[in-house]
Design an enzyme around this catalytic site. Structure first.
Site, mmCIF file in Angstrom:
data_model
loop_
_atom_site.group_PDB
_atom_site.id
_atom_site.type_symbol
_atom_site.label_atom_id
_atom_site.label_comp_id
_atom_site.label_asym_id
_atom_site.label_seq_id
_atom_site.Cartn_x
_atom_site.Cartn_y
_atom_site.Cartn_z
ATOM 1 N N CYS A 87 -34.613 -4.202 29.084
ATOM 2 C CA CYS A 87 -33.779 -5.398 28.864
ATOM 3 C C CYS A 87 -32.315 -5.158 29.217
ATOM 4 C CB CYS A 87 -33.877 -5.858 27.416
ATOM 5 S SG CYS A 87 -35.564 -6.114 26.894
ATOM 6 N N HIS A 91 -28.280 -10.182 24.927
ATOM 7 C CA HIS A 91 -29.690 -10.290 25.325
ATOM 8 C C HIS A 91 -30.397 -11.236 24.357
ATOM 9 C CE1 HIS A 91 -33.731 -9.470 26.333
ATOM 10 N NE2 HIS A 91 -33.977 -8.680 25.302
ATOM 11 N N ASN A 135 -37.803 -14.371 25.507
ATOM 12 C CA ASN A 135 -37.195 -13.098 25.883
ATOM 13 C C ASN A 135 -37.606 -12.772 27.323
ATOM 14 O OD1 ASN A 135 -36.556 -10.399 26.273
ATOM 15 N ND2 ASN A 135 -37.309 -9.727 24.273
HETATM 16 O O1 UT7 Z 1 -36.227 -7.261 24.010
HETATM 17 C C1 UT7 Z 1 -36.291 -5.992 23.435
HETATM 18 C C2 UT7 Z 1 -35.869 -5.993 22.034
HETATM 19 N N1 UT7 Z 1 -36.801 -6.727 21.235
HETATM 20 C C3 UT7 Z 1 -36.420 -7.172 20.063
HETATM 21 O O2 UT7 Z 1 -35.268 -7.017 19.724
HETATM 22 C C4 UT7 Z 1 -37.440 -7.813 19.183
HETATM 23 C C5 UT7 Z 1 -37.195 -7.406 17.756
HETATM 24 N N2 UT7 Z 1 -38.196 -7.881 16.805
HETATM 25 C C6 UT7 Z 1 -38.340 -9.179 16.495
HETATM 26 O O3 UT7 Z 1 -37.745 -10.034 17.081
HETATM 27 C C7 UT7 Z 1 -39.234 -9.522 15.321
HETATM 28 O O4 UT7 Z 1 -39.583 -8.350 14.645
HETATM 29 C C8 UT7 Z 1 -40.520 -10.296 15.712
HETATM 30 C C9 UT7 Z 1 -40.167 -11.704 16.140
HETATM 31 C C10 UT7 Z 1 -41.237 -9.566 16.831
HETATM 32 C C11 UT7 Z 1 -41.445 -10.407 14.499
HETATM 33 O O5 UT7 Z 1 -40.778 -11.027 13.417
HETATM 34 P P1 UT7 Z 1 -40.816 -10.359 11.958
HETATM 35 O O6 UT7 Z 1 -40.089 -11.249 11.057
HETATM 36 O O7 UT7 Z 1 -40.326 -8.951 12.103
HETATM 37 O O8 UT7 Z 1 -42.337 -10.443 11.627
HETATM 38 P P2 UT7 Z 1 -43.343 -9.254 11.258
HETATM 39 O O9 UT7 Z 1 -43.705 -8.489 12.486
HETATM 40 O O10 UT7 Z 1 -42.802 -8.511 10.091
HETATM 41 O O11 UT7 Z 1 -44.608 -10.092 10.782
HETATM 42 C C12 UT7 Z 1 -44.559 -10.935 9.622
HETATM 43 C C13 UT7 Z 1 -45.892 -11.616 9.464
HETATM 44 C C14 UT7 Z 1 -47.072 -10.661 9.590
HETATM 45 O O12 UT7 Z 1 -48.078 -11.108 8.689
HETATM 46 P P3 UT7 Z 1 -48.285 -10.365 7.272
HETATM 47 O O13 UT7 Z 1 -48.567 -8.940 7.599
HETATM 48 O O14 UT7 Z 1 -46.979 -10.536 6.561
HETATM 49 O O15 UT7 Z 1 -49.424 -11.114 6.674
HETATM 50 C C15 UT7 Z 1 -47.564 -10.876 10.985
HETATM 51 O O16 UT7 Z 1 -48.933 -10.607 11.152
HETATM 52 O O17 UT7 Z 1 -46.058 -12.582 10.512
HETATM 53 C C16 UT7 Z 1 -47.305 -12.349 11.176
HETATM 54 N N3 UT7 Z 1 -47.166 -12.739 12.567
HETATM 55 C C17 UT7 Z 1 -47.388 -13.974 13.027
HETATM 56 N N4 UT7 Z 1 -47.761 -15.099 12.401
HETATM 57 C C18 UT7 Z 1 -47.897 -16.203 13.163
HETATM 58 C C19 UT7 Z 1 -46.767 -11.951 13.604
HETATM 59 N N5 UT7 Z 1 -46.735 -12.680 14.739
HETATM 60 C C20 UT7 Z 1 -47.118 -13.927 14.406
HETATM 61 C C21 UT7 Z 1 -47.275 -15.122 15.140
HETATM 62 N N6 UT7 Z 1 -47.664 -16.237 14.464
HETATM 63 N N7 UT7 Z 1 -47.042 -15.194 16.458
#
Ligand code: UT7
Length: 327
Positions: free
Chosen positions: A114, A254, A284
């Site tokens: 990125c 970004h 992204n």
């Molecule tokens: O470009 C390079 C750099 N990249 C970044 O900077 C990305 C950084 N990370 C993020 O932006 C975030 O961590 C994400 C958007 C990828 C994820 O958001 P989060 O708030 O960290 O969610 P999480 O991974 O902690 O997941 C929370 C819950 C989980 O369920 P449980 O375990 O709490 O029951 C996931 O399974 O949300 C669930 N989940 C979803 N639910 C519905 C994960 N993806 C989805 C989805 N739809 N698409």
């Protein structure tokens, strides 16, 4: 006055097809509400088979060259930041060189995820400082949809395809690039990977079953590192330029997550109009994210001469960095 690098033309190109969050609800177990709330994304553009990385990059470049009033054969160098090239060889930069007819340009790709556009622009800046007449095309271009597991809801909702380009040259006027800062930490590389498709891990059926040909990300961990690194690189650039107190006009970060952009805005005490946001439209797009944003702002007339602009990026590797410039 020392020689400084200025951007004299910008361009961008996304694929024809927009895919909304609602469209994704039909493909994986997700909801429009979750995607908007957790990321700020509403839609992303996904490339059709004819819309290759080099195709989008060339289209974006033609627009940037037209704005700059530079003919392709006047280019000295083409630098492409990408993690999703058409193929390992030839590089996207060489394919663009051919398609543009840039017969006098050297051309190479760089692999900085990125941060690819900022790394590329930093390299171009060093060339320009040694020869202010050079004209360099810097591109960030990605087809992330082809490296995305469309069964994995934790990643497939995040990414989009697109390309952005900038034509740069030198000036002795009091404007242009003021500072570049590049960083990396390979010890954290496992948090965001495409493990297969290189030479270390052949694509066997076992590897294929593990999904190693796709982007795999430990999102929450990456998020923590991203906010820390971005805040630190912003402060590093502000200090280097005597812009303390968030004394900037537009921040181009970004576009990975709206919550990261909100965090930066709050920590810097910036009003929302000073933080450029287009993640809702594109998702992204990795290396393409900053040059697409720059081009949108430029074509909307938001980049007036003299404005203090700060660009910051963070991505897999990890790589992160900043470029501060006076427009
Ligand atoms: O470009 C390079 C750099 N990249 C970044 O900077 C990305 C950084 N990370 C993020 O932006 C975030 O961590 C994400 C958007 C990828 C994820 O958001 P989060 O708030 O960290 O969610 P999480 O991974 O902690 O997941 C929370 C819950 C989980 O369920 P449980 O375990 O709490 O029951 C996931 O399974 O949300 C669930 N989940 C979803 N639910 C519905 C994960 N993806 C989805 C989805 N739809 N698409």
């Amino acid at each position: 006055m020392p020689v400084r690098t200025i951007i004299i033309g910008t361009g961008s190109q996304v694929p024809e097809t927009a895919v909304t969050n609602k469209d994704l609800e039909a493909r994986v177990d997700t909801t429009d509400e979750w995607i908007r709330a957790r990321t700020g994304i509403q839609q992303r553009f996904i490339a059709g088979d004819h819309e290759t990385n080099s195709f989008l990059a060339t289209r974006a470049s033609l627009k940037a060259l037209e704005m700059a009033g530079v003919r392709p054969e006047k280019l000295d160098l083409i630098i492409v930041g990408t993690l999703t090239p058409d193929m390992p060889m030839p590089s996207v930069a060489c394919l663009v060189q051919k398609d543009l007819g840039a017969s006098n340009a050297g051309a190479f790709d760089i692999s900085a995820t990125c941060s690819g556009f900022l790394y590329g622009l930093s390299i171009a800046d060093k060339f320009i400082r040694t020869n202010s007449n050079m004209k360099i095309l810097v591109i960030g271009s990605e087809i992330l949809s082809k490296r995305t597991n469309w069964q994995d809801r934790t990643t497939c909702v995040l990414f989009g395809d697109g390309a952005g380009a900038a034509v740069v040259t030198g000036t002795t006027e009091d404007r242009g690039i003021l500072s570049t800062h590049l960083h990396a930490d390979g010890s954290l590389g496992d948090l965001l990977t495409i493990k297969a498709l290189g030479t270390a891990t052949p694509l066997t059926p076992e590897v294929f079953d593990k999904g190693w040909q796709y982007i795999q990300m430990q999102g929450r961990e990456v998020f923590k590192h991203a906010v820390r690194a971005l805040e630190s690189v912003v402060n590093e650039a502000l200090e280097a330029n005597g812009w303390a107190g968030g004394n900037i006009d537009i921040l181009f970060s970004h576009q990975a997550n709206m919550r990261i952009l909100d965090f930066l805005r709050e920590r810097l005490g910036l009003p929302s109009e000073k933080v450029f946001i287009n993640i809702h439209k594109y998702g992204n797009t990795s290396a393409a994210s900053i040059p697409i944003a720059l081009d949108e702002a430029n074509r909307a007339g938001q980049l007036q001469p003299g404005l203090r602009i700060l660009m910051v990026s963070f991505g897999g590797g990890f790589t992160w960095g900043s470029i501060a410039m006076r427009w």
